[in-house]
Design a protein around this motif. Structure first.
Motif, PDB file in Angstrom:
ATOM      1  N   GLY A  34       0.740  -1.145  -0.062  1.00 37.07           N
ATOM      2  CA  GLY A  34      -0.015  -0.179  -0.130  1.00 37.07           C
ATOM      3  C   GLY A  34       0.782   1.188   0.111  1.00 37.07           C
ATOM      4  N   PRO A  35       2.033   1.301   0.640  1.00 37.04           N
ATOM      5  CA  PRO A  35       2.718   2.557   0.557  1.00 37.04           C
ATOM      6  C   PRO A  35       3.176   2.885  -0.856  1.00 37.04           C
ATOM      7  N   TRP A  36       2.829   2.112  -1.813  1.00 37.83           N
ATOM      8  CA  TRP A  36       3.134   2.539  -3.317  1.00 37.83           C
ATOM      9  C   TRP A  36       2.498   4.078  -3.479  1.00 37.83           C
ATOM     10  N   LEU A  37       1.320   4.141  -2.979  1.00 37.49           N
ATOM     11  CA  LEU A  37       0.737   5.398  -3.419  1.00 37.49           C
ATOM     12  C   LEU A  37       1.196   6.603  -2.356  1.00 37.49           C
ATOM     13  N   ALA A  38       1.606   6.371  -1.433  1.00 35.06           N
ATOM     14  CA  ALA A  38       2.517   7.313  -0.620  1.00 35.06           C
ATOM     15  C   ALA A  38       3.855   7.676  -1.549  1.00 35.06           C
ATOM     16  N   ILE A  60       9.664   1.845  -2.844  1.00 35.99           N
ATOM     17  CA  ILE A  60       9.005   1.779  -1.520  1.00 35.99           C
ATOM     18  C   ILE A  60       8.354   0.439  -1.229  1.00 35.99           C
ATOM     19  N   ALA A  61       7.337   0.347  -2.072  1.00 38.37           N
ATOM     20  CA  ALA A  61       6.455  -1.039  -1.953  1.00 38.37           C
ATOM     21  C   ALA A  61       7.394  -2.172  -1.901  1.00 38.37           C
ATOM     22  N   GLY A  69       4.056  -6.070   8.420  1.00 37.00           N
ATOM     23  CA  GLY A  69       3.456  -4.978   8.887  1.00 37.00           C
ATOM     24  C   GLY A  69       3.689  -3.737   7.750  1.00 37.00           C
ATOM     25  N   VAL A  70       3.312  -2.616   7.852  1.00 33.83           N
ATOM     26  CA  VAL A  70       3.255  -1.725   6.846  1.00 33.83           C
ATOM     27  C   VAL A  70       4.484  -0.937   7.041  1.00 33.83           C
ATOM     28  N   THR A  71       4.916  -0.671   8.167  1.00 33.72           N
ATOM     29  CA  THR A  71       6.178   0.350   8.304  1.00 33.72           C
ATOM     30  C   THR A  71       7.505  -0.442   8.697  1.00 33.72           C
ATOM     31  N   ASP A  72       7.335  -1.683   8.837  1.00 38.04           N
ATOM     32  CA  ASP A  72       8.746  -2.207   9.326  1.00 38.04           C
ATOM     33  C   ASP A  72       9.771  -2.454   8.075  1.00 38.04           C
ATOM     34  N   GLY A  73       9.455  -2.519   6.996  1.00 37.30           N
ATOM     35  CA  GLY A  73       9.958  -2.437   5.669  1.00 37.30           C
ATOM     36  C   GLY A  73      10.715  -1.073   5.150  1.00 37.30           C
ATOM     37  N   LEU A  74      10.169   0.008   5.794  1.00 37.08           N
ATOM     38  CA  LEU A  74      10.398   1.197   5.107  1.00 37.08           C
ATOM     39  C   LEU A  74      11.804   1.422   5.312  1.00 37.08           C
ATOM     40  N   ARG A  75      12.374   2.480   4.382  1.00 39.20           N
ATOM     41  CA  ARG A  75      13.888   2.636   4.592  1.00 39.20           C
ATOM     42  C   ARG A  75      13.887   4.072   4.259  1.00 39.20           C
ATOM     43  N   ASP A  76      15.005   4.919   4.866  1.00 40.90           N
ATOM     44  CA  ASP A  76      14.957   6.215   4.351  1.00 40.90           C
ATOM     45  C   ASP A  76      15.240   6.352   2.970  1.00 40.90           C
ATOM     46  N   PHE A  77      14.935   7.786   2.264  1.00 44.44           N
ATOM     47  CA  PHE A  77      14.908   8.104   1.114  1.00 44.44           C
ATOM     48  C   PHE A  77      16.100   7.819   0.335  1.00 44.44           C
TER      49      PHE A  77
END
Length: 82
Positions: A34-38, A60-61, A69-77
């Motif tokens: 879902g973070p693809w849209l973000a 990002i996706a 979970g949605v935020t655990d795989g996030l990385r910095d820009f």
């Protein structure tokens, strides 16, 4: 389009195709794409074109699905840009 990527229609009569980006690790939770849209919106807000913005969302996706979970795989820009 599934594994072939996505098609966007930013304006009437114009199509933009963005290929999939291979995830950096095995997929753990595909519902976290879902973070693809973000990412798409972040790219637009950073004045990137539609293709670059969609590519950012795709990157990002690809990272997000590697963790539970949605935020655990996030990385910095900077990591996403690689």
């Amino acid at each position: 389009m599934g594994s072939a990527g996505i098609m966007l229609r930013p304006v009437q009569g114009e199509w933009v195709q963005v290929s999939c980006i291979r995830e950096p690790r095995p997929v753990i939770d595909a519902t976290c794409a879902g973070p693809w849209l973000a990412g798409l919106l972040a790219g637009i807000l950073c004045r990137q074109n539609v293709y670059q913005s969609a590519l950012l969302g795709t990157a990002i996706a690809a990272c997000c699905v590697t963790r539970l979970g949605v935020t655990d795989g996030l990385r910095d820009f900077d990591q996403i840009k690689k």
